[in-house]
Design an enzyme around this catalytic site. Sequence first.
Site, PDB file in Angstrom:
ATOM      1  N   ASP A 115       0.824  -1.219   0.000  1.00 25.28           N
ATOM      2  CA  ASP A 115       0.000   0.000   0.000  1.00 25.28           C
ATOM      3  C   ASP A 115       0.852   1.260   0.000  1.00 25.28           C
ATOM      4  O   ASP A 115       0.649   2.162  -0.813  1.00 25.28           O
ATOM      5  CB  ASP A 115      -0.904   0.056   1.246  1.00 25.28           C
ATOM      6  CG  ASP A 115      -2.108  -0.868   1.127  1.00 25.28           C
ATOM      7  OD1 ASP A 115      -2.450  -1.265   0.002  1.00 25.28           O
ATOM      8  OD2 ASP A 115      -2.704  -1.175   2.175  1.00 25.28           O
TER       9      ASP A 115
ATOM     10  N   ASP B 135      -7.529   3.156  12.992  1.00 28.11           N
ATOM     11  CA  ASP B 135      -6.201   3.774  12.900  1.00 28.11           C
ATOM     12  C   ASP B 135      -6.241   5.161  12.268  1.00 28.11           C
ATOM     13  O   ASP B 135      -5.506   6.058  12.665  1.00 28.11           O
ATOM     14  CB  ASP B 135      -5.243   2.858  12.138  1.00 28.11           C
ATOM     15  CG  ASP B 135      -4.895   1.612  12.939  1.00 28.11           C
ATOM     16  OD1 ASP B 135      -4.884   1.708  14.179  1.00 28.11           O
ATOM     17  OD2 ASP B 135      -4.651   0.552  12.339  1.00 28.11           O
TER      18      ASP B 135
ATOM     19  N   SER C  15      -4.055  -9.075   6.945  1.00 28.79           N
ATOM     20  CA  SER C  15      -3.632  -7.705   7.242  1.00 28.79           C
ATOM     21  C   SER C  15      -3.030  -7.720   8.653  1.00 28.79           C
ATOM     22  O   SER C  15      -3.709  -8.029   9.631  1.00 28.79           O
ATOM     23  CB  SER C  15      -4.842  -6.771   7.160  1.00 28.79           C
ATOM     24  OG  SER C  15      -4.554  -5.573   7.833  1.00 28.79           O
TER      25      SER C  15
ATOM     26  N   ARG D 239      -0.187   4.145  17.586  1.00 34.31           N
ATOM     27  CA  ARG D 239      -0.562   5.145  16.575  1.00 34.31           C
ATOM     28  C   ARG D 239      -0.303   6.597  16.994  1.00 34.31           C
ATOM     29  O   ARG D 239       0.217   7.371  16.185  1.00 34.31           O
ATOM     30  CB  ARG D 239      -2.020   4.977  16.144  1.00 34.31           C
ATOM     31  CG  ARG D 239      -2.319   3.694  15.374  1.00 34.31           C
ATOM     32  CD  ARG D 239      -1.423   3.518  14.180  1.00 34.31           C
ATOM     33  NE  ARG D 239      -1.848   2.387  13.364  1.00 34.31           N
ATOM     34  CZ  ARG D 239      -1.032   1.464  12.879  1.00 34.31           C
ATOM     35  NH1 ARG D 239       0.261   1.521  13.152  1.00 34.31           N
ATOM     36  NH2 ARG D 239      -1.485   0.481  12.142  1.00 34.31           N
TER      37      ARG D 239
HETATM   38  N1  ARG Z   1      -8.470  -3.842  15.869  1.00 31.28           N
HETATM   39  C1  ARG Z   1      -7.245  -3.319  16.393  1.00 31.28           C
HETATM   40  C2  ARG Z   1      -7.366  -1.850  16.656  1.00 31.28           C
HETATM   41  O1  ARG Z   1      -8.284  -1.224  16.200  1.00 31.28           O
HETATM   42  C3  ARG Z   1      -6.067  -3.658  15.521  1.00 31.28           C
HETATM   43  C4  ARG Z   1      -5.955  -2.837  14.270  1.00 31.28           C
HETATM   44  C5  ARG Z   1      -4.821  -3.277  13.420  1.00 31.28           C
HETATM   45  N2  ARG Z   1      -4.524  -2.293  12.425  1.00 31.28           N
HETATM   46  C6  ARG Z   1      -4.168  -2.570  11.181  1.00 31.28           C
HETATM   47  N3  ARG Z   1      -3.955  -1.575  10.392  1.00 31.28           N
HETATM   48  N4  ARG Z   1      -4.058  -3.800  10.730  1.00 31.28           N
HETATM   49  O2  ARG Z   1      -6.555  -1.301  17.334  1.00 31.28           O
END
Ligand code: ARG
Length: 423
Positions: free
Chosen positions: A34, A144, A199, A115
């Site tokens: 990406d 995110d 992912s 993040r």
């Molecule tokens: N569900 C988790 C969260 O919202 C993990 C997210 C993982 N992020 C990703 N871009 N794969 O914190």
Amino acid sequence: MSREHEIPAQRTASYEADPEQVRRVLLLYSGGLDTSVMLKWIGDSYGAEVVCLTVNLGQPGEDYEVIRAKALQLGALECHVVDAREQFAREHLVPAIKANAMYGSGYPLFTALGRPLIAKLAVEQARASGCDTIAHGCTGKGNDQVRIEATIATLAPELKVIAPVRSWQMGREEEIAYAHEHGIPVKSSQGTEGGAPYSIDDNLWGRSSEGRWIEDLAHAPEDDVFQLVTRPELAPQEAQTVTIDFERGVPVALDGEPLGLVELIERCAAIAARHGVGIIDHIEDRIVGLKVRDVYEAPAAAVILLAHQELERLVCTIHQNQFKPELDRQWAYLVYAGLWWEPLRGDLDAYMERVNEQVSGSIGVKLYKGHARVVARSSPNAVYDAALASFSQSGGLFSQAASPGFIELFSLQSRMAWRLRNR
Ligand code: ARG
């Protein structure tokens, strides 16, 4: 390039970039498909220069030199790699430990904790490199984007944001085609042969997998999803007990050996992972309304949070122990929701700090085939007196003769109400 891959005409939020104004973009670059496509795409679509930033939060098995070389080869003006593991551990994981941070029924928040730091470092690098805009690779369906954009909009109102994945409407196949067209190397695991990959997001504190069969709630985890934690059925036949020492709520030693935070967390993760500890198959309420399923592997968090919580309960009173979980839950919710910079988190942290002044001592956790169980505790601050707690004679601070009087008064209102309602 086809029309639908163009920059969206409409902007909704104040911090979204006006394409005319974008000159130099700080791209949060992971080296994956990406963000590699994004690097080229931003150059082509905005006619902008791209500076890359890759943040090391302890994601295992990453070669940062390879990532840097790839960014430069794809035309980045600069590529900065920041090792933020210490800062992540000190400023984000320690507060999380003190708050026993867990969202829903078992997500230790590793991504959510990372993040705001990644976004803060992006702001710093964007300013240092003279960028006007920050680009990230989050989709429009996840948490995110909320965490990253809320951080940028809070810390740097002068910077704008672009989130190409949210608008470029390229599917996987199209991204791969775009990559081939523009000389972007595509790993075979990212190709179409074995279907789309999971992912993944990971750091020191854990790893998440989403996508593929995980989206089918009835589908039990397939073995290949577990890349960090040993599947419990393959874990050693012998149990192992790890001892974690805490000072004022901070883990400071493992099996008696004093260690820096990052090393302690990494070693603890390795031991727990070997014993199959830290797997969570989680249904989660995202902040953007969706309910989703994640498979998590969080071996260090599974052991350290368990130990911390146990020690905290030992040194706190019944009243503190009734109260703190409410605040812990609120802390976890704020962080999950991307509101790291919300003053309420600071207010809650002040309470966490105060309680954790007493959280010193050591906890033994026994690991065996996917399970972690506290088996030993000790603390100079334990609100515990072995002599008082034992079944033997009255004495000291405790008078058994006083118990009937206590029971009579303690149960008074409940007895009265029961009688009234059962007249
Ligand atoms: N569900 C988790 C969260 O919202 C993990 C997210 C993982 N992020 C990703 N871009 N794969 O914190």
